[in-house]
Design a protein around this motif. Structure first.
Motif, PDB file in Angstrom:
ATOM      1  N   SER A  65      -1.027   6.873  -5.330  1.00 26.88           N
ATOM      2  CA  SER A  65      -1.899   7.164  -6.471  1.00 26.88           C
ATOM      3  C   SER A  65      -2.620   8.494  -6.322  1.00 26.88           C
ATOM      4  O   SER A  65      -2.688   9.282  -7.273  1.00 26.88           O
ATOM      5  N   GLU A  73      -3.247   5.071   7.936  1.00 26.26           N
ATOM      6  CA  GLU A  73      -2.196   4.056   7.868  1.00 26.26           C
ATOM      7  C   GLU A  73      -1.373   4.021   9.163  1.00 26.26           C
ATOM      8  O   GLU A  73      -1.084   2.948   9.698  1.00 26.26           O
ATOM      9  N   ARG A  84      -3.352 -11.353   1.577  1.00 27.64           N
ATOM     10  CA  ARG A  84      -2.040 -11.343   0.931  1.00 27.64           C
ATOM     11  C   ARG A  84      -1.431 -12.736   1.092  1.00 27.64           C
ATOM     12  O   ARG A  84      -0.807 -13.042   2.106  1.00 27.64           O
ATOM     13  N   LEU A 119      -9.219  -2.174   3.169  1.00 29.67           N
ATOM     14  CA  LEU A 119      -8.389  -1.212   2.455  1.00 29.67           C
ATOM     15  C   LEU A 119      -6.948  -1.155   2.968  1.00 29.67           C
ATOM     16  O   LEU A 119      -6.059  -0.713   2.242  1.00 29.67           O
ATOM     17  N   LYS A 166      -3.969  -1.944   0.839  1.00 28.32           N
ATOM     18  CA  LYS A 166      -3.875  -1.113  -0.361  1.00 28.32           C
ATOM     19  C   LYS A 166      -3.523   0.341  -0.038  1.00 28.32           C
ATOM     20  O   LYS A 166      -3.383   1.155  -0.952  1.00 28.32           O
ATOM     21  N   ARG A 215      -0.300   2.037  -1.735  1.00 29.57           N
ATOM     22  CA  ARG A 215      -0.527   2.293  -3.160  1.00 29.57           C
ATOM     23  C   ARG A 215      -1.539   3.403  -3.366  1.00 29.57           C
ATOM     24  O   ARG A 215      -1.399   4.240  -4.253  1.00 29.57           O
ATOM     25  N   LEU A 216      -2.592   3.402  -2.552  1.00 30.70           N
ATOM     26  CA  LEU A 216      -3.637   4.415  -2.671  1.00 30.70           C
ATOM     27  C   LEU A 216      -3.084   5.803  -2.349  1.00 30.70           C
ATOM     28  O   LEU A 216      -3.390   6.779  -3.056  1.00 30.70           O
TER      29      LEU A 216
END
Length: 172
Positions: free
Chosen positions: A21, A60, A85, A11, A14, A17-18
């Protein structure tokens, strides 16, 4: 490596972005709450989204600290196995080539996973912490269930056998 640690690693790319969102979802729910007759339930749901977003922000930050302790080869191995990536591999790690046998690759991954486990534990990121922090969020619970049911292939595409060795020969 434990399943919850794999979920964190899968995760990680991402997370930005998460976080955005989930914040947008909370904001949209707040705007739409005027039309909702179950205001208390709607407020609870918004608070759940905000708590989830805040947990992701902390995760994060912790992951950035952990990744800051790793060397370039270790970061390359993470990028290759978990983050996937391709542009990052091409740009940031153009100078890193692992011309090695499949056996050596898996040994390096095992050493890295052991080191990561230690870094997670030092930060208090145990399985108990993970379940207490993220276990109630359906997105994370679904990801964990998917990993346990289908394995890592549920999150990552398959590489061709000995692709690292071929990659190293091309770069030499």
């Amino acid at each position: 490596m434990k399943d919850y640690q794999k979920i964190i690693l899968f995760l990680y790319p991402k997370l930005k972005r998460l976080i955005v969102s989930v914040g947008e979802i909370a904001q949209a729910r707040a705007v739409a709450s005027g039309a909702d007759f179950a205001t208390e339930r709607c407020a609870e749901k918004i608070m759940e989204y905000i708590r989830f977003r805040d947990c992701l922000i902390v995760l994060e930050d912790d992951m950035q600290s952990i990744l800051g302790e790793l060397g370039r080869e270790e970061l390359y191995l993470l990028e290759y196995k978990y983050f996937r990536r391709k542009k990052m591999l091409e740009k940031e790690f153009a100078d890193v080539r692992l011309a090695c046998s499949e056996r050596t690759y898996f040994r390096r991954q095992a050493r890295l996973e052991s080191r990561l486990n230690g870094l997670f534990m030092r930060r208090g990121m145990s399985e108990e912490w993970f379940m207490r922090t993220f276990g109630e969020f359906p997105y994370i619970a679904d990801a964990l269930g998917k990993l346990r049911e289908c394995g890592q292939t549920a999150f990552a595409d398959k590489r061709t056998k000995n692709s690292l060795a071929r990659e190293g020969k091309r770069g030499a």
